[in-house]
Design a protein around this motif. Structure first.
Motif, PDB file in Angstrom:
ATOM      1  N   ALA A 181     -50.585  13.605 -17.288  1.00  0.00           N
ATOM      2  CA  ALA A 181     -50.312  14.444 -18.760  1.00  0.00           C
ATOM      3  C   ALA A 181     -50.757  15.722 -18.499  1.00  0.00           C
ATOM      4  O   ALA A 181     -50.262  16.674 -19.272  1.00  0.00           O
ATOM      5  CB  ALA A 181     -51.024  13.546 -19.834  1.00  0.00           C
ATOM      6  N   ASP A 182     -51.644  16.254 -17.939  1.00  0.00           N
ATOM      7  CA  ASP A 182     -52.288  17.530 -17.752  1.00  0.00           C
ATOM      8  C   ASP A 182     -51.518  18.425 -16.851  1.00  0.00           C
ATOM      9  O   ASP A 182     -51.997  19.801 -16.542  1.00  0.00           O
ATOM     10  CB  ASP A 182     -53.598  17.666 -17.893  1.00  0.00           C
ATOM     11  CG  ASP A 182     -54.408  17.201 -19.071  1.00  0.00           C
ATOM     12  OD1 ASP A 182     -53.599  17.177 -20.107  1.00  0.00           O
ATOM     13  OD2 ASP A 182     -55.553  16.959 -18.722  1.00  0.00           O
ATOM     14  N   ARG A 183     -50.297  18.061 -16.261  1.00  0.00           N
ATOM     15  CA  ARG A 183     -49.637  18.830 -15.200  1.00  0.00           C
ATOM     16  C   ARG A 183     -49.189  20.254 -15.910  1.00  0.00           C
ATOM     17  O   ARG A 183     -48.577  20.059 -16.791  1.00  0.00           O
ATOM     18  CB  ARG A 183     -48.641  18.037 -14.341  1.00  0.00           C
ATOM     19  CG  ARG A 183     -47.473  17.582 -15.252  1.00  0.00           C
ATOM     20  CD  ARG A 183     -46.581  16.751 -14.721  1.00  0.00           C
ATOM     21  NE  ARG A 183     -45.282  16.579 -15.474  1.00  0.00           N
ATOM     22  CZ  ARG A 183     -45.145  15.701 -16.574  1.00  0.00           C
ATOM     23  NH1 ARG A 183     -46.460  14.788 -16.765  1.00  0.00           N
ATOM     24  NH2 ARG A 183     -44.271  15.381 -17.211  1.00  0.00           N
ATOM     25  N   ASP A 184     -49.010  21.170 -14.971  1.00  0.00           N
ATOM     26  CA  ASP A 184     -48.715  22.313 -15.586  1.00  0.00           C
ATOM     27  C   ASP A 184     -47.828  23.348 -14.644  1.00  0.00           C
ATOM     28  O   ASP A 184     -47.700  24.358 -14.812  1.00  0.00           O
ATOM     29  CB  ASP A 184     -49.843  23.309 -16.348  1.00  0.00           C
ATOM     30  CG  ASP A 184     -50.671  23.927 -15.313  1.00  0.00           C
ATOM     31  OD1 ASP A 184     -50.627  23.365 -14.202  1.00  0.00           O
ATOM     32  OD2 ASP A 184     -50.927  24.907 -15.316  1.00  0.00           O
ATOM     33  N   GLY A 185     -47.161  22.622 -13.759  1.00  0.00           N
ATOM     34  CA  GLY A 185     -46.260  23.284 -12.823  1.00  0.00           C
ATOM     35  C   GLY A 185     -46.720  22.744 -11.254  1.00  0.00           C
ATOM     36  O   GLY A 185     -47.411  22.237 -11.317  1.00  0.00           O
TER      37      GLY A 185
END
Lengths: 79, 412
Positions: B223-227
């Protein structure tokens, strides 16, 4: 030996891994030392930069041996 | 129809400079992401990447070969050497006309471009190296591999961004099926961690900015992936017709039994959100393999760690597999390696082949918080032992280029 010869020898040894013992004024750069036309242009580029001289492209075909290159540059340098 | 088997592999990756190290770190969930050392990134928004460490081209290449080639080509030659050695092909006694090369790269000789552009700006056009063009053109990777090993069969390069090396492997398979060659050296290479290329990906807002903990930055499906994490390296395979491999008593690692490729026709950087293109691509791969969707056990996902890709790919898998989606093991090894762009499909094909060969599925690491939109089994954090007969490897490139490779256990 001259500074120009030493520089050309260093280029041939460092850039092309040519055995130092094969490099003398009479050695043909393509036939004896295994260079190709790209190597010659590369060497010319480095020489021009080091000695601040210009070697015109129409001269390349006259630069067959190590001695041809060394003498051409030394003439340019007015030695 | 001919059968095509894999008989050799070579890899350079942020988690290992040979197949043994790569495999060990894959199944142990080791991240290769760290702070950038190739240039000063201290003032940049992103300071982390998956770099190759301790690369020693002189172990395989002559000083002259190194001087005349971009590092992307050196990666290709070094991995081709490992793959060929591993295959135990006796090149001296093979028909060189029947061995081809298709190596891909997404970007090509980026380091050379940037260095020579500096020469142009700081000195003059007259000082640009005669090696500039032959070093930066994309097809150099295939050309130099063929020159180094004397391989005179079909030879070209393929470009489709992050799907490039998947297309290279699929098309190498085709060359053997079409009887243009008996053996193909194929894969991809990328060395684009340069200040300019890196800045471009930052500008696209494609990269993770999790600079404080590099090893946790690549977290596909979390859920906390950002790229994604930009990475570099190369992967190379030896593909061979089964007859040829059998005749010389080769050690067969796995079989490639199909592929799918298609295009989204949608957007130059974004995947089509429904995942329809990717779903169709997986269906094509299974159909060409003459298998049923229910036969698929493992998918090495594209799984980039971007919001968009991982949701889209999850949707695509559900569309393609229906209820069977819940039975699949899916992992993104990019969680460990980062994203090798044009080489990514090749190193992930290798991860897939290793999973089949060894019966161990590599994990997706950094799975800490579930994303409700990504609710399949991504093999979180720990490798799983499972006998795999049939597996897919997905790759999707900027521009909507989709490729899916299908591998199976070699069953004689």
């Amino acid at each position: 030996m001259s500074k120009v010869f030493e520089f050309v020898k260093t280029l041939l040894v460092e850039n092309m891994q040519i055995d130092e013992s094969k490099i003398n004024m009479d050695a043909n750069i393509i036939e004896d030392l295994g260079a190709d036309s790209l190597d010659i242009m590369d060497i010319v580029n480095d020489i021009e930069k080091e000695f601040n001289v210009t070697i015109p492209q129409d001269q390349y075909e006259n630069l067959r041996t190590v001695g041809d290159v060394v003498n051409f540059v030394e003439d340019k340098l007015g030695k | 129809m001919k059968r095509v088997v894999i008989t050799g592999q070579g890899v350079l990756s942020p988690i290992g400079n040979n197949i043994d190290d790569y495999y060990k770190n894959l199944i142990n969930g080791v991240s290769g992401v760290d702070y950038i050392t190739k240039f000063d990134a201290s003032s940049m928004k992103v300071k982390i990447a998956g770099e190759i460490k301790d690369f020693k081209p002189e172990d395989v290449l002559t000083r002259r070969e190194i001087r005349r080639s971009d590092i992307v080509t050196q990666y290709a030659m070094v991995t081709a050497d490992e793959a060929i050695k591993g295959s135990e092909l006796d090149l001296e006694n093979e028909d060189s006309d029947r061995i081809g090369v298709i190596v891909a790269t997404g970007i090509g000789g980026a380091n050379t471009w940037e260095q020579q552009h500096q020469v142009l700006l700081n000195e003059s056009g007259d000082r640009v190296s005669p090696f500039f063009v032959p070093m930066m053109i994309i097809n150099s990777v295939s050309a130099y591999v063929s020159i180094k090993f004397g391989l005179k069969g079909p030879n070209f390069s393929i470009v489709s961004a992050c799907a490039s090396s998947g297309h290279a492997i699929a098309d190498a398979y085709n060359q053997i099926i079409l009887d243009n060659a008996d053996v193909m050296i194929c894969g991809g290479s990328e060395a684009a961690i340069t200040k300019l290329c890196f800045s471009g990906f930052i500008a696209l807002q494609a990269l993770s900015t999790r600079n404080d903990v590099p090893q946790k930055a690549s977290r596909p499906f979390d859920a906390d992936r950002d790229g994604f994490i930009m990475a570099e390296g190369a992967g190379m395979l030896v593909l061979e017709s089964y007859e040829h491999a059998k005749k010389r008593g080769a050690n067969i690692l796995a079989e490639i039994i199909g592929y799918g490729y298609n295009g989204d026709a949608y957007h130059i950087t974004a995947p089509v959100e429904t995942g329809d293109g990717a779903a169709k691509c997986m269906e094509l791969a299974v159909k060409r393999s003459k298998k049923k969707m229910e036969d698929v056990q493992y998918i090495n996902a594209h799984g980039t760690s971007t919001k968009l890709n991982d949701q889209m790919e999850t949707k695509a898998i559900k569309t393609a597999f229906n209820d069977h989606a819940d039975n699949l093991l899916i992992s993104s090894t990019k969680s460990m390696t980062g994203h090798l762009l044009g080489a990514t499909s090749a190193i992930e094909a290798i991860a897939t082949i290793l999973a089949i060969k060894n019966g161990i599925v590599p994990p997706t690491i950094n799975q800490e918080k579930k994303d409700p939109e990504c609710d399949l089994n991504y093999v979180p954090n720990e490798a799983i032992k499972k006998d795999i007969d049939f597996a897919l490897s997905n790759s999707f490139g900027f521009g909507g280029h989709n490729v899916c490779l299908a591998f199976s256990k070699f069953n004689g």
